[in-house]
Structures are given as structure tokens and as C-alpha cells.
Scaffold this motif. Structure first.
Motif, short mmCIF file in Angstrom:
data_model
loop_
_atom_site.label_atom_id
_atom_site.label_comp_id
_atom_site.label_asym_id
_atom_site.label_seq_id
_atom_site.Cartn_x
_atom_site.Cartn_y
_atom_site.Cartn_z
N PHE A 17 0.83 -1.22 0.00
CA PHE A 17 0.00 0.00 0.00
C PHE A 17 0.86 1.26 0.00
CE2 PHE A 17 -3.26 -2.79 2.23
CZ PHE A 17 -4.02 -2.98 1.08
N GLU A 18 1.93 1.23 0.79
CA GLU A 18 2.84 2.38 0.84
C GLU A 18 3.51 2.62 -0.51
OE1 GLU A 18 5.44 1.45 4.09
OE2 GLU A 18 4.06 2.30 5.58
N GLU A 19 3.94 1.55 -1.16
CA GLU A 19 4.56 1.68 -2.49
C GLU A 19 3.57 2.22 -3.51
OE1 GLU A 19 6.13 -2.18 -3.36
OE2 GLU A 19 7.78 -1.97 -1.92
N GLU A 20 2.34 1.74 -3.42
CA GLU A 20 1.31 2.24 -4.34
C GLU A 20 1.04 3.72 -4.08
OE1 GLU A 20 -1.15 2.40 -7.44
OE2 GLU A 20 0.06 0.65 -6.90
N LEU A 21 1.00 4.11 -2.82
CA LEU A 21 0.82 5.54 -2.49
C LEU A 21 1.99 6.37 -3.00
CD1 LEU A 21 -0.62 5.38 1.13
CD2 LEU A 21 -1.77 6.24 -0.91
N LEU A 22 3.21 5.86 -2.86
CA LEU A 22 4.37 6.58 -3.37
C LEU A 22 4.33 6.71 -4.88
CD1 LEU A 22 7.28 5.20 -1.15
CD2 LEU A 22 6.36 7.52 -1.18
N ARG A 23 3.94 5.64 -5.59
CA ARG A 23 3.83 5.72 -7.06
C ARG A 23 2.77 6.75 -7.46
NH1 ARG A 23 4.85 0.08 -6.94
NH2 ARG A 23 2.64 -0.39 -6.75
N ALA A 24 1.66 6.72 -6.75
CA ALA A 24 0.59 7.68 -7.06
C ALA A 24 1.06 9.11 -6.79
CB ALA A 24 -0.66 7.37 -6.24
N ARG A 25 1.81 9.30 -5.71
CA ARG A 25 2.31 10.63 -5.37
C ARG A 25 3.29 11.11 -6.44
NH1 ARG A 25 5.49 12.29 0.17
NH2 ARG A 25 5.83 14.46 -0.40
N LYS A 26 4.22 10.24 -6.85
CA LYS A 26 5.18 10.62 -7.89
C LYS A 26 4.48 10.92 -9.20
CE LYS A 26 9.14 8.23 -5.94
NZ LYS A 26 10.12 7.14 -6.08
N GLY A 27 3.46 10.13 -9.53
CA GLY A 27 2.69 10.39 -10.76
C GLY A 27 1.99 11.74 -10.68
N ALA A 28 1.43 12.05 -9.52
CA ALA A 28 0.76 13.34 -9.35
C ALA A 28 1.76 14.48 -9.44
CB ALA A 28 0.03 13.37 -8.01
N GLU A 29 2.96 14.30 -8.88
CA GLU A 29 4.00 15.34 -8.96
C GLU A 29 4.43 15.57 -10.40
OE1 GLU A 29 6.97 13.87 -6.26
OE2 GLU A 29 5.95 14.72 -4.49
N ARG A 30 4.58 14.47 -11.17
CA ARG A 30 4.94 14.61 -12.60
C ARG A 30 3.83 15.34 -13.36
NH1 ARG A 30 6.92 9.30 -11.92
NH2 ARG A 30 4.94 8.50 -12.71
N ALA A 31 2.60 14.96 -13.07
CA ALA A 31 1.47 15.61 -13.75
C ALA A 31 1.43 17.10 -13.39
CB ALA A 31 0.16 14.94 -13.35
N ARG A 32 1.68 17.42 -12.14
CA ARG A 32 1.68 18.83 -11.73
C ARG A 32 2.80 19.60 -12.42
NH1 ARG A 32 1.82 21.39 -5.66
NH2 ARG A 32 1.70 23.54 -6.36
N ALA A 33 3.99 18.99 -12.52
CA ALA A 33 5.11 19.64 -13.21
C ALA A 33 4.76 19.87 -14.69
CB ALA A 33 6.37 18.80 -13.08
N ASP A 34 4.11 18.88 -15.31
CA ASP A 34 3.69 19.04 -16.71
C ASP A 34 2.69 20.19 -16.86
OD1 ASP A 34 5.31 16.94 -17.49
OD2 ASP A 34 3.66 15.48 -17.61
#
Length: 103
Positions: A17-34
């Protein structure tokens, strides 16, 4: 009496669950940067378009001024043409005299 509300999760599942949350967070950060990058591109493009719009407005004003000036000149040329036309339509003294034959 003690009350304790908790959830017991296996360590393996917790890590999943923690890894999935981290992947989701990194994806959201990439999307925000884009999104921020595209927003900056749009801001720059908008500034360029606004500058072009101002330049076009200036050119349009200059064209209107030139057209108005050309219209004044055309009116003046029409008046001159009308005056010349009247002169050529009037009978003149030289036109009423018979022409001498040339040898």
C-alpha cells in the motif's frame, strides 16, 4: 476499561500500500510539473499574441490613415481631371480657325 481502535495489516500488505501511495504521489507530482510547464508555455504564447494584436491594431490605424489620405488625393485628382475635361470641351479660338495646309 481500555478501548483501542486499530487495524492490523500484515507488513507485506502495508509495504504494498505504501509503495502504491508513493507511485501515485510521484505520478501526481509529474502531472503537476507538466501542468506548470504547459501553463508557462501558454503564458509566453499569450504574451506574444497580445504583442502581435497591438502591432496589428497599429498597422490597421496606419492603413486607415493612408486610405483617408489617398481618398483626399483621389478627390483632388478628380477635381483636376474635371477641370481639364472642361477645358478640352470648350471651343477655343484656334479650333474655330481653318487649318492651313502644310507642305
Amino acid at each position: 476499561m481500555w478501548a483501542n481502535d486499530c487495524v492490523l495489516v500484515r507488513v507485506r500488505e502495508r509495504r504494498k500500500f505504501e509503495e502504491e501511495l508513493l507511485r501515485a504521489r510521484k505520478g501526481a507530482e509529474r502531472a503537476r510539473a507538466d501542468v506548470e510547464e504547459h501553463a508557462e508555455e501558454l503564458r509566453v504564447t499569450n504574451e506574444q499574441l497580445e504583442a502581435q494584436a497591438l502591432e496589428l491594431e497599429l498597422q490597421q490605424e496606419q492603413l486607415h490613415e493612408a486610405a483617408a489620405e489617398m481618398e483626399v488625393q483621389a478627390d483632388h485628382l478628380r477635381a483636376l481631371n474635371d477641370a481639364l475635361q472642361e477645358r478640352t470641351d470648350e471651343p477655343t479660338a484656334s479650333a474655330s480657325r481653318p487649318r492651313r495646309p502644310t507642305a
